[in-house]
Design a protein around this motif. Structure first.
Motif, PDB file in Angstrom:
ATOM      1  N   THR A 162       0.826  -1.211   0.000  1.00 54.37           N
ATOM      2  CA  THR A 162       0.000   0.000   0.000  1.00 54.37           C
ATOM      3  C   THR A 162       0.862   1.265   0.000  1.00 54.37           C
ATOM      4  OG1 THR A 162      -0.130  -0.058   2.417  1.00 54.37           O
ATOM      5  CG2 THR A 162      -1.907  -1.134   1.186  1.00 54.37           C
ATOM      6  N   HIS A 163       2.120   1.156  -0.502  1.00 54.75           N
ATOM      7  CA  HIS A 163       2.991   2.332  -0.520  1.00 54.75           C
ATOM      8  C   HIS A 163       2.423   3.448  -1.388  1.00 54.75           C
ATOM      9  CE1 HIS A 163       4.231   0.221  -4.207  1.00 54.75           C
ATOM     10  NE2 HIS A 163       4.528   1.411  -4.655  1.00 54.75           N
ATOM     11  N   TRP A 164       1.518   3.077  -2.293  1.00 52.96           N
ATOM     12  CA  TRP A 164       0.903   4.074  -3.178  1.00 52.96           C
ATOM     13  C   TRP A 164      -0.178   4.865  -2.458  1.00 52.96           C
ATOM     14  CZ3 TRP A 164      -4.374   3.391  -3.924  1.00 52.96           C
ATOM     15  CH2 TRP A 164      -4.879   2.139  -3.549  1.00 52.96           C
ATOM     16  N   ARG A 165      -0.554   4.416  -1.254  1.00 54.85           N
ATOM     17  CA  ARG A 165      -1.592   5.093  -0.466  1.00 54.85           C
ATOM     18  C   ARG A 165      -1.101   5.230   0.970  1.00 54.85           C
ATOM     19  NH1 ARG A 165      -7.483   2.706   1.380  1.00 54.85           N
ATOM     20  NH2 ARG A 165      -8.280   4.651   2.280  1.00 54.85           N
ATOM     21  N   LEU A 166      -0.413   6.330   1.264  1.00 54.15           N
ATOM     22  CA  LEU A 166       0.185   6.508   2.580  1.00 54.15           C
ATOM     23  C   LEU A 166      -0.872   6.794   3.632  1.00 54.15           C
ATOM     24  CD1 LEU A 166       3.341   8.665   1.762  1.00 54.15           C
ATOM     25  CD2 LEU A 166       3.191   6.193   2.096  1.00 54.15           C
ATOM     26  N   GLY A 167      -0.729   6.128   4.780  1.00 59.92           N
ATOM     27  CA  GLY A 167      -1.619   6.370   5.892  1.00 59.92           C
ATOM     28  C   GLY A 167      -1.298   7.683   6.594  1.00 59.92           C
ATOM     29  N   ALA A 168      -1.986   7.962   7.681  1.00 57.81           N
ATOM     30  CA  ALA A 168      -1.807   9.220   8.400  1.00 57.81           C
ATOM     31  C   ALA A 168      -0.371   9.345   8.904  1.00 57.81           C
ATOM     32  CB  ALA A 168      -2.791   9.304   9.556  1.00 57.81           C
ATOM     33  N   HIS A 169       0.258  10.483   8.604  1.00 56.07           N
ATOM     34  CA  HIS A 169       1.639  10.697   9.003  1.00 56.07           C
ATOM     35  C   HIS A 169       1.955  12.189   9.053  1.00 56.07           C
ATOM     36  CE1 HIS A 169       1.767  10.782   4.603  1.00 56.07           C
ATOM     37  NE2 HIS A 169       2.854  11.509   4.701  1.00 56.07           N
ATOM     38  N   GLN A 170       3.130  12.502   9.575  1.00 61.38           N
ATOM     39  CA  GLN A 170       3.661  13.862   9.590  1.00 61.38           C
ATOM     40  C   GLN A 170       5.004  13.837   8.866  1.00 61.38           C
ATOM     41  OE1 GLN A 170       3.500  13.850  13.943  1.00 61.38           O
ATOM     42  NE2 GLN A 170       2.401  15.802  13.868  1.00 61.38           N
ATOM     43  N   ASP A 171       5.206  14.749   7.948  1.00 61.35           N
ATOM     44  CA  ASP A 171       6.447  14.735   7.173  1.00 61.35           C
ATOM     45  C   ASP A 171       7.663  15.151   7.990  1.00 61.35           C
ATOM     46  OD1 ASP A 171       5.157  13.799   4.960  1.00 61.35           O
ATOM     47  OD2 ASP A 171       5.014  15.736   3.947  1.00 61.35           O
ATOM     48  N   TRP A 172       7.450  15.828   9.121  1.00 62.12           N
ATOM     49  CA  TRP A 172       8.601  16.259   9.917  1.00 62.12           C
ATOM     50  C   TRP A 172       9.422  15.067  10.399  1.00 62.12           C
ATOM     51  CZ3 TRP A 172      11.233  16.032  14.478  1.00 62.12           C
ATOM     52  CH2 TRP A 172      12.161  17.057  14.726  1.00 62.12           C
ATOM     53  N   ARG A 173       8.777  13.930  10.643  1.00 60.81           N
ATOM     54  CA  ARG A 173       9.490  12.765  11.173  1.00 60.81           C
ATOM     55  C   ARG A 173      10.606  12.314  10.231  1.00 60.81           C
ATOM     56  NH1 ARG A 173       8.983   9.168  15.150  1.00 60.81           N
ATOM     57  NH2 ARG A 173       7.064  10.119  15.908  1.00 60.81           N
ATOM     58  N   GLY A 223       2.189  18.913  17.916  1.00 62.11           N
ATOM     59  CA  GLY A 223       3.568  18.451  17.988  1.00 62.11           C
ATOM     60  C   GLY A 223       3.761  17.108  17.310  1.00 62.11           C
ATOM     61  N   LEU A 224       4.896  16.478  17.585  1.00 63.21           N
ATOM     62  CA  LEU A 224       5.233  15.205  16.943  1.00 63.21           C
ATOM     63  C   LEU A 224       4.464  14.068  17.591  1.00 63.21           C
ATOM     64  CD1 LEU A 224       7.045  13.943  14.756  1.00 63.21           C
ATOM     65  CD2 LEU A 224       8.770  13.573  16.533  1.00 63.21           C
ATOM     66  N   MET A 225       3.697  13.339  16.781  1.00 62.20           N
ATOM     67  CA  MET A 225       2.875  12.247  17.281  1.00 62.20           C
ATOM     68  C   MET A 225       3.672  10.943  17.334  1.00 62.20           C
ATOM     69  SD  MET A 225       0.009  13.935  17.556  1.00 62.20           S
ATOM     70  CE  MET A 225      -1.326  12.729  17.659  1.00 62.20           C
ATOM     71  N   GLN A 226       3.195  10.007  18.155  1.00 59.25           N
ATOM     72  CA  GLN A 226       3.778   8.671  18.177  1.00 59.25           C
ATOM     73  C   GLN A 226       3.514   7.991  16.835  1.00 59.25           C
ATOM     74  OE1 GLN A 226       5.645   7.117  20.618  1.00 59.25           O
ATOM     75  NE2 GLN A 226       5.652   9.161  21.547  1.00 59.25           N
ATOM     76  N   ALA A 227       4.501   7.268  16.334  1.00 62.87           N
ATOM     77  CA  ALA A 227       4.345   6.656  15.015  1.00 62.87           C
ATOM     78  C   ALA A 227       5.082   5.343  14.929  1.00 62.87           C
ATOM     79  CB  ALA A 227       4.854   7.607  13.930  1.00 62.87           C
ATOM     80  N   ASN A 228       4.616   4.504  14.010  1.00 64.96           N
ATOM     81  CA  ASN A 228       5.302   3.257  13.675  1.00 64.96           C
ATOM     82  C   ASN A 228       6.334   3.600  12.615  1.00 64.96           C
ATOM     83  OD1 ASN A 228       6.153   0.822  12.703  1.00 64.96           O
ATOM     84  ND2 ASN A 228       4.137   0.082  12.088  1.00 64.96           N
ATOM     85  N   THR A 229       7.587   3.597  12.979  1.00 67.67           N
ATOM     86  CA  THR A 229       8.638   4.058  12.070  1.00 67.67           C
ATOM     87  C   THR A 229       9.141   2.985  11.116  1.00 67.67           C
ATOM     88  OG1 THR A 229      10.326   3.590  13.740  1.00 67.67           O
ATOM     89  CG2 THR A 229       9.425   5.815  13.682  1.00 67.67           C
ATOM     90  N   GLY A 283       7.591   1.948   8.506  1.00 66.51           N
ATOM     91  CA  GLY A 283       7.191   2.296   7.149  1.00 66.51           C
ATOM     92  C   GLY A 283       7.959   3.481   6.618  1.00 66.51           C
ATOM     93  N   TYR A 284       7.689   3.810   5.368  1.00 69.82           N
ATOM     94  CA  TYR A 284       8.371   4.934   4.712  1.00 69.82           C
ATOM     95  C   TYR A 284       8.184   6.225   5.482  1.00 69.82           C
ATOM     96  CZ  TYR A 284       8.471   9.041   1.670  1.00 69.82           C
ATOM     97  OH  TYR A 284       8.676  10.293   1.174  1.00 69.82           O
ATOM     98  N   ALA A 285       6.965   6.513   5.922  1.00 69.84           N
ATOM     99  CA  ALA A 285       6.686   7.804   6.537  1.00 69.84           C
ATOM    100  C   ALA A 285       6.485   7.721   8.046  1.00 69.84           C
ATOM    101  CB  ALA A 285       5.451   8.428   5.881  1.00 69.84           C
ATOM    102  N   GLY A 286       6.368   6.545   8.598  1.00 74.79           N
ATOM    103  CA  GLY A 286       6.083   6.410  10.012  1.00 74.79           C
ATOM    104  C   GLY A 286       4.634   6.720  10.314  1.00 74.79           C
ATOM    105  N   TYR A 287       3.772   5.741  10.129  1.00 76.42           N
ATOM    106  CA  TYR A 287       2.340   5.969  10.304  1.00 76.42           C
ATOM    107  C   TYR A 287       1.996   6.224  11.769  1.00 76.42           C
ATOM    108  CZ  TYR A 287       2.100   4.081   5.579  1.00 76.42           C
ATOM    109  OH  TYR A 287       2.287   3.865   4.245  1.00 76.42           O
ATOM    110  N   ILE A 288       1.134   7.188  11.987  1.00 80.86           N
ATOM    111  CA  ILE A 288       0.749   7.573  13.342  1.00 80.86           C
ATOM    112  C   ILE A 288      -0.034   6.445  14.005  1.00 80.86           C
ATOM    113  CG2 ILE A 288      -0.703   9.188  14.653  1.00 80.86           C
ATOM    114  CD1 ILE A 288       0.103  11.323  12.559  1.00 80.86           C
ATOM    115  N   THR A 289       0.367   6.110  15.226  1.00 87.01           N
ATOM    116  CA  THR A 289      -0.265   4.988  15.927  1.00 87.01           C
ATOM    117  C   THR A 289      -1.417   5.433  16.814  1.00 87.01           C
ATOM    118  OG1 THR A 289       1.435   5.192  17.653  1.00 87.01           O
ATOM    119  CG2 THR A 289       1.824   3.582  15.914  1.00 87.01           C
ATOM    120  N   ASP A 290      -1.500   6.726  17.135  1.00 84.32           N
ATOM    121  CA  ASP A 290      -2.627   7.226  17.934  1.00 84.32           C
ATOM    122  C   ASP A 290      -3.930   7.069  17.149  1.00 84.32           C
ATOM    123  OD1 ASP A 290      -0.578   7.961  19.536  1.00 84.32           O
ATOM    124  OD2 ASP A 290      -1.075  10.085  19.656  1.00 84.32           O
ATOM    125  N   ASN A 291      -5.010   6.869  17.870  1.00 96.60           N
ATOM    126  CA  ASN A 291      -6.307   6.745  17.211  1.00 96.60           C
ATOM    127  C   ASN A 291      -6.735   8.086  16.627  1.00 96.60           C
ATOM    128  OD1 ASN A 291      -6.672   4.005  17.798  1.00 96.60           O
ATOM    129  ND2 ASN A 291      -7.473   4.472  19.843  1.00 96.60           N
TER     130      ASN A 291
END
Length: 274
Positions: A128-139, A174-180, A182-190
């Protein structure tokens, strides 16, 4: 130039969608150059010359190229990141005026310009790299606290083709918790789906947003490719960026071994200059 109202809106929402911000001929030049590069490899791999002006037919050829020679497709995809027209835009007054307009006092290119071509038909093994989940580019950039991203499609883009979805005001959390992993580190918070706003574009429209803004790709359910460009900028005058010594997390380096073993021969080099 941006108005005072637009600047304040950016600070409040963390993004601005600017209509008719870029000359469409500039975008078309970038889009055409990318298609011309892909067309050369498509002709080599498939044995037929695609019509780059017939969008559906050309993109079908892209899908066939992807399936027949994945390695060549990936290399071609990397090559279009280095086109002259794309890099010229990244340093143009049209772009820098927008960047400075939201408060970036001393802009610096944070990472090389990125061209993206997203479709479920350009995906291997259910990726699903063509469809990125919720993330922040700062990470992935870790630059100035006020770093910004510019994103725009090179084709009309709405929900059907997967235009970006954003959460207004989320940049101030601010910077959210994320699963790093993946490419962008998808946010793990609900996150609530209803908090995301769908953005829509005509060619020439531009989205500028804080690198802390929570956003995600829409779901491209269309048969077409979502061609887009992303540009990132840091502020060299931002105090914490200065204090941290201008960190650069992106690593660019050549591989040690030859990409094509045994190439080139002395005769091949001589032929170039014959």
């Amino acid at each position: 130039m941006l108005s005072a109202e637009q600047t304040e809106q950016f600070k409040k929402d963390g993004y601005l969608l600017l209509k008719n911000a870029l000359d469409t001929s500039v975008i078309e030049a970038i889009y055409r150059e990318a298609r011309e590069i892909f067309a050369l490899q498509i002709e080599k791999v498939l044995g037929t010359k695609p019509d780059i002006d017939n969008r559906d037919a050309f993109e079908q050829a892209m899908y066939e190229f992807f399936e027949k020679d994945f390695d060549a497709f990936v290399s071609t995809g990397k090559t279009v990141q280095h086109t002259i027209e794309l890099h010229k835009l990244g340093t143009s007054n049209a772009i820098l005026d927008i960047v400075k307009g939201v408060g970036i006092e001393k802009p610096s290119i944070a990472v090389r310009p990125a061209m993206q071509f997203n479709s479920r038909f350009l995906s291997k093994d259910g990726s699903t790299h063509w469809r990125l989940g919720a993330h922040q580019d700062w990470r992935t950039g870790q630059g100035s606290l006020d770093s910004v991203v510019i994103w725009f499609p090179m084709v009309p883009a709405d929900a059907e083709i997967g235009a970006l979805q954003v959460i207004p005001g989320s940049h101030t959390a601010g910077l959210m918790q994320a699963n790093t992993t993946g490419y962008a580190g998808y946010i793990t918070d609900n996150l609530k789906d209803e908090d995301f706003i769908q953005t829509e574009y005509e060619v020439g429209d531009v989205l500028i947003f804080s690198a802390f803004l929570i956003h995600r790709s829409g779901n491209n359910v269309s048969p077409n490719i979502r061609w887009s460009v992303q540009l990132r900028y840091n502020n060299l005058a931002e105090p914490t960026f200065i204090e941290r010594g201008y960190p650069m997390p992106y690593i660019y380096k050549p591989q040690e071994e030859l990409v094509t073993p045994g190439f080139p021969s002395a005769d091949q080099v001589k032929e170039v200059y014959a």
